[in-house]
Design an enzyme around this catalytic site. Structure first.
Site, PDB file in Angstrom:
ATOM      1  N   HIS A   1      -5.270  -9.212  -2.954  1.00  0.00           N
ATOM      2  CA  HIS A   1      -5.413  -9.724  -1.977  1.00  0.00           C
ATOM      3  C   HIS A   1      -6.479 -11.335  -2.222  1.00  0.00           C
ATOM      4  O   HIS A   1      -7.391 -11.410  -3.343  1.00  0.00           O
ATOM      5  CB  HIS A   1      -5.710  -9.552  -0.804  1.00  0.00           C
ATOM      6  CG  HIS A   1      -4.770  -8.374  -0.615  1.00  0.00           C
ATOM      7  ND1 HIS A   1      -5.151  -6.798  -1.410  1.00  0.00           N
ATOM      8  CD2 HIS A   1      -3.647  -8.075  -0.055  1.00  0.00           C
ATOM      9  CE1 HIS A   1      -3.990  -6.290  -0.908  1.00  0.00           C
ATOM     10  NE2 HIS A   1      -3.267  -6.466  -0.779  1.00  0.00           N
TER      11      HIS A   1
ATOM     12  N   SER B   1       1.285  -0.908  -0.275  1.00  0.00           N
ATOM     13  CA  SER B   1       0.177  -0.219   0.173  1.00  0.00           C
ATOM     14  C   SER B   1       1.263   1.249   0.297  1.00  0.00           C
ATOM     15  O   SER B   1       1.813   1.415   0.436  1.00  0.00           O
ATOM     16  CB  SER B   1      -0.897  -0.154   0.947  1.00  0.00           C
ATOM     17  OG  SER B   1      -1.343  -1.610   1.428  1.00  0.00           O
TER      18      SER B   1
ATOM     19  N   MET C   1      -2.164  -9.867   5.273  1.00  0.00           N
ATOM     20  CA  MET C   1      -2.917 -10.653   4.656  1.00  0.00           C
ATOM     21  C   MET C   1      -2.443 -10.527   3.301  1.00  0.00           C
ATOM     22  O   MET C   1      -2.852 -10.601   2.052  1.00  0.00           O
ATOM     23  CB  MET C   1      -3.714  -9.610   4.619  1.00  0.00           C
ATOM     24  CG  MET C   1      -4.711  -9.198   6.263  1.00  0.00           C
ATOM     25  SD  MET C   1      -5.979  -8.114   5.669  1.00  0.00           S
ATOM     26  CE  MET C   1      -6.773  -8.402   7.613  1.00  0.00           C
ATOM     27  N   SER C   2      -1.524 -10.584   2.791  1.00  0.00           N
ATOM     28  CA  SER C   2      -0.066 -10.458   1.624  1.00  0.00           C
ATOM     29  C   SER C   2       1.169 -10.849   1.721  1.00  0.00           C
ATOM     30  O   SER C   2       1.225 -12.005   2.683  1.00  0.00           O
ATOM     31  CB  SER C   2      -0.467  -9.097   1.252  1.00  0.00           C
ATOM     32  OG  SER C   2       0.724  -8.808   2.292  1.00  0.00           O
TER      33      SER C   2
ATOM     34  N   HIS D   1      -7.752   0.543   8.058  1.00  0.00           N
ATOM     35  CA  HIS D   1      -7.035   0.374   7.236  1.00  0.00           C
ATOM     36  C   HIS D   1      -6.335   1.392   7.527  1.00  0.00           C
ATOM     37  O   HIS D   1      -5.118   1.920   6.820  1.00  0.00           O
ATOM     38  CB  HIS D   1      -7.700  -0.019   5.782  1.00  0.00           C
ATOM     39  CG  HIS D   1      -6.833  -0.385   4.831  1.00  0.00           C
ATOM     40  ND1 HIS D   1      -6.053  -1.220   4.996  1.00  0.00           N
ATOM     41  CD2 HIS D   1      -6.981   0.307   3.561  1.00  0.00           C
ATOM     42  CE1 HIS D   1      -4.908  -1.034   3.369  1.00  0.00           C
ATOM     43  NE2 HIS D   1      -6.546   0.443   3.054  1.00  0.00           N
TER      44      HIS D   1
ATOM     45  N   TYR E   1      -8.220 -11.870  -0.549  1.00  0.00           N
ATOM     46  CA  TYR E   1      -9.461 -12.224   0.849  1.00  0.00           C
ATOM     47  C   TYR E   1     -10.585 -11.133  -0.841  1.00  0.00           C
ATOM     48  O   TYR E   1     -11.522 -10.846   0.224  1.00  0.00           O
ATOM     49  CB  TYR E   1      -9.018 -10.928   1.615  1.00  0.00           C
ATOM     50  CG  TYR E   1      -8.202  -9.615   1.389  1.00  0.00           C
ATOM     51  CD1 TYR E   1      -9.365  -8.459   1.277  1.00  0.00           C
ATOM     52  CD2 TYR E   1      -7.587  -9.558   2.732  1.00  0.00           C
ATOM     53  CE1 TYR E   1      -8.851  -7.383   0.902  1.00  0.00           C
ATOM     54  CE2 TYR E   1      -6.404  -7.979   2.392  1.00  0.00           C
ATOM     55  CZ  TYR E   1      -7.168  -7.194   1.664  1.00  0.00           C
ATOM     56  OH  TYR E   1      -6.565  -6.434   1.451  1.00  0.00           O
ATOM     57  N   GLU E   2     -10.041 -10.420  -1.351  1.00  0.00           N
ATOM     58  CA  GLU E   2     -10.167  -9.908  -2.523  1.00  0.00           C
ATOM     59  C   GLU E   2     -11.602 -10.883  -3.019  1.00  0.00           C
ATOM     60  O   GLU E   2     -12.479 -10.186  -3.641  1.00  0.00           O
ATOM     61  CB  GLU E   2      -9.766  -9.078  -3.792  1.00  0.00           C
ATOM     62  CG  GLU E   2      -8.612  -7.770  -2.955  1.00  0.00           C
ATOM     63  CD  GLU E   2      -8.228  -7.566  -3.573  1.00  0.00           C
ATOM     64  OE1 GLU E   2      -8.370  -6.102  -4.600  1.00  0.00           O
ATOM     65  OE2 GLU E   2      -6.647  -7.544  -3.511  1.00  0.00           O
TER      66      GLU E   2
END
Ligand code: HPA
Length: 279
Positions: A83, A30, A211-212, A247, A85-86
């Protein structure tokens, strides 16, 4: 895994990307915006124009890939990542690593934002990833053996290459940037962890959580690509700090640390360029 997706994606990139193997690939987390320094940009493509990759649904993940020259070497940088989770499956998640493999890349530096589990890692700490714990039970290599992706049971005893991590450490030293070392625990997201989960990961030996990163590093390492990982600790993990986890906080801290990380990445490329000259 739909392998035809990767072929289509590669075909959507200008040929310049495949002219010669890049000395280094970068997959950035990010908030990098235009923080990287390039001497000459040779080509740039939006993720939205790459079939199977597509625009990120996560705020702060820019979504473009650029081919550029820096310190005399060819670099391909993926700005932003997709990701698990997407919900789009593995293809977009591992796409940057697979495209880099198709370009013939041999060195890969991956960055991310992570929650600090190690109590000594405050927000703003930079951590070289020495190993990971995949807490999810998920693996992008599940499925038929894919030619070029290594053997059926890839050795994962050195996913983060000691030599390439040494290059990162050397770069940090040259800039006097403190660089910790630690183990990254991968969760599926999109939820942040519970305090009990964080205690469990701490007991397993994790220093940071996110998470990546692990899916693409798993694939890259299985393919024989040298990988180094760099985490920016953006917050204390759940139950360690008392702050609300969100976030926005992650993005805010990432933004503060990005200029330092960008300097470090630049010094890393410089060091790598030197190594190439010596080779
Ligand atoms: N947990 C998971 N992923 C993260 C965190 C966290 O605390 N911080 C940044 N990414």
């Amino acid at each position: 895994m739909k392998l035809s997706v990767f072929k289509k994606a590669a075909a959507a990139l200008p040929e310049d990307f495949f002219d010669a193997p890049p000395a280094c690939g970068l997959i950035l987390g990010s908030g990098w915006g235009n923080a990287l320094t390039a001497d000459r940009v040779l080509a740039e493509v939006d993720y939205a124009d790459i079939p199977g990759l597509g625009a990120s649904t996560v705020v702060g993940h820019a979504g473009k890939v650029s081919l550029y020259i820096r310190h005399g070497i060819r670099v391909v940088a993926f700005h932003g990542r997709r990701h698990w989770y997407e919900g789009g499956g593995w293809e977009p998640v591992v796409m940057p690593a697979e495209l880099l493999r198709r370009m013939g890349v041999k060195n890969l530096l991956v960055t991310n934002a992570a929650g600090g589990i190690n109590g000594k890692f405050r927000p703003g700490t930079l951590m070289a990833i020495t190993d990971h714990i995949n807490t999810t039970g998920l693996n992008p290599l599940v499925g038929p053996v894919v030619p070029g992706w290594g053997e059926r049971f890839p050795d994962q005893s050195e996913v983060y290459d000691t030599g390439l991590t040494g290059v990162l450490a050397q770069a940090a030293k040259s800039l006097r940037i403190p660089l910790k070392r630690g183990i990254y625990a991968f969760t599926s997201g999109p939820v942040f962890e519970t305090p009990a989960e964080i205690r469990a990961y701490a007991a397993m030996g994790a220093d940071a959580v996110g998470m990546s990163t692990v899916p693409e590093c798993t694939l890259a390492s299985a393919c024989g690509i040298r990988v180094a990982g760099l985490s920016c600790i953006t917050n204390m993990a759940a139950g360690i700090g008392n702050r609300h986890l969100g976030h926005e906080e992650v993005l805010e801290q990432s933004k503060k640390t990005t200029p330092v990380m960008a300097k470090l990445v630049d010094a890393f490329l410089q060091q790598l360029a030197l190594d190439f000259q010596l080779a």
